[in-house]
Design a protein around this motif. Sequence first.
Motif, PDB file in Angstrom:
ATOM      1  N   ASP A 146     115.538 -36.771  82.601  1.00 23.03           N
ATOM      2  CA  ASP A 146     116.012 -37.576  83.730  1.00 23.03           C
ATOM      3  C   ASP A 146     117.461 -38.007  83.521  1.00 23.03           C
ATOM      4  OD1 ASP A 146     113.580 -37.352  84.993  1.00 23.03           O
ATOM      5  OD2 ASP A 146     112.806 -39.269  84.253  1.00 23.03           O
ATOM      6  N   ARG A 147     117.799 -38.407  82.299  1.00 28.49           N
ATOM      7  CA  ARG A 147     119.182 -38.818  82.029  1.00 28.49           C
ATOM      8  C   ARG A 147     120.142 -37.628  82.157  1.00 28.49           C
ATOM      9  NH1 ARG A 147     116.736 -41.671  77.724  1.00 28.49           N
ATOM     10  NH2 ARG A 147     117.702 -40.321  76.158  1.00 28.49           N
ATOM     11  N   GLU A 149     119.687 -35.108  84.182  1.00 29.03           N
ATOM     12  CA  GLU A 149     119.821 -34.852  85.617  1.00 29.03           C
ATOM     13  C   GLU A 149     120.806 -35.831  86.251  1.00 29.03           C
ATOM     14  OE1 GLU A 149     115.857 -35.108  87.064  1.00 29.03           O
ATOM     15  OE2 GLU A 149     115.313 -33.056  86.465  1.00 29.03           O
ATOM     16  N   ASP A 150     120.797 -37.091  85.791  1.00 32.14           N
ATOM     17  CA  ASP A 150     121.769 -38.071  86.288  1.00 32.14           C
ATOM     18  C   ASP A 150     123.194 -37.640  85.960  1.00 32.14           C
ATOM     19  OD1 ASP A 150     119.689 -39.594  87.251  1.00 32.14           O
ATOM     20  OD2 ASP A 150     119.622 -40.938  85.508  1.00 32.14           O
ATOM     21  N   GLU A 153     124.201 -34.783  88.332  1.00 28.49           N
ATOM     22  CA  GLU A 153     124.594 -35.271  89.655  1.00 28.49           C
ATOM     23  C   GLU A 153     125.963 -35.938  89.616  1.00 28.49           C
ATOM     24  OE1 GLU A 153     121.475 -37.812  90.969  1.00 28.49           O
ATOM     25  OE2 GLU A 153     120.005 -36.184  91.197  1.00 28.49           O
ATOM     26  N   ALA A 154     126.236 -36.683  88.537  1.00 30.56           N
ATOM     27  CA  ALA A 154     127.538 -37.345  88.414  1.00 30.56           C
ATOM     28  C   ALA A 154     128.659 -36.322  88.285  1.00 30.56           C
ATOM     29  CB  ALA A 154     127.527 -38.289  87.211  1.00 30.56           C
TER      30      ALA A 154
END
Length: 307
Positions: A146-147, A149-150, A153-154
């Motif tokens: 999840d981190r 994926e963040d 996106e950033a």
Amino acid sequence: MAHTYVLTNRLEPVPAGEDVPAGRPVVEALTSQELASLGYADASAQESLRFLATVENTYLDVLPRCLIGSFAVPDKAHLSCDPLCFAFYLDESHLVFLDEGDTCARMLAAIARQGYVKQPTVAHCLFEFMKLLVKDDLTFLANLEDRMEDVEEAIIDRGMSGANRQMLEFRRKLLRIDTYYQQLVDMASALAENENKLLTHEEGRLFRVFERQAERLLKRSLTLKEYSLQLRELYQTQIDLKQNDTMRFFTVITTLFAPLTLLTSWFGMNFANMPGLDWSGGYPAVIGVSLTIVAIELIVFKRKQWL
């Protein structure tokens, strides 16, 4: 302080100062000094245990009548720090953990709180111990994904100037955890093979089950490692796109002013009989021609979507 348990149909703690019931399988968590005083194993095995307790490696050594091994468990909360290291000794009726910290004591206390133990043997207790080591690892890997994926996106949305350091941190963490899972798979495989016939067939089957569980975790960590490489490629792609945009901007500016450079060079020639030098409207005419050229170029560039 030694933590001693006996195996019945559960892991039962033995109060300090009391003798261990004869004939019962014993599980203990000891320090180096306590190990020497209790006299488990011979001198060479004790020396091997002391050495393995400090080695940052998950390893198993199969001896004729016992098993000696070590664990180097990454701290999931602080993967960049040193792993939690401890060793173990296993024979037919004893499972002894050599730990200078409190990791093994906490793990054994957790097994004792579980209550019922399917098979009251020290090998089965080792199996339960190893299961606890990886109990929440799927959740940990999911949170790590999840981190990542963040960060992805950033990178896409903002470019994220600090992403390079974060991706390097992801790769280091995954390299450490990937090595740990690979060593766990090797250890479980060696236990399941039961080279010295110390384990029963059912106990060997249990470690084969654990081997498959560790392999699934290993595959997941390898997938995340590949994902980290893809993040690096995405980050580099974003940098290349920015550089391309910058180069295109400078190319358009250079092209825009190239005709004006020609005009200024042309009318900057110092010929005495050059036509138009004495014309009073020459300067405004050059300005008008320059503005017209710039306007035409801007229209063309807009249609070509270069601006």
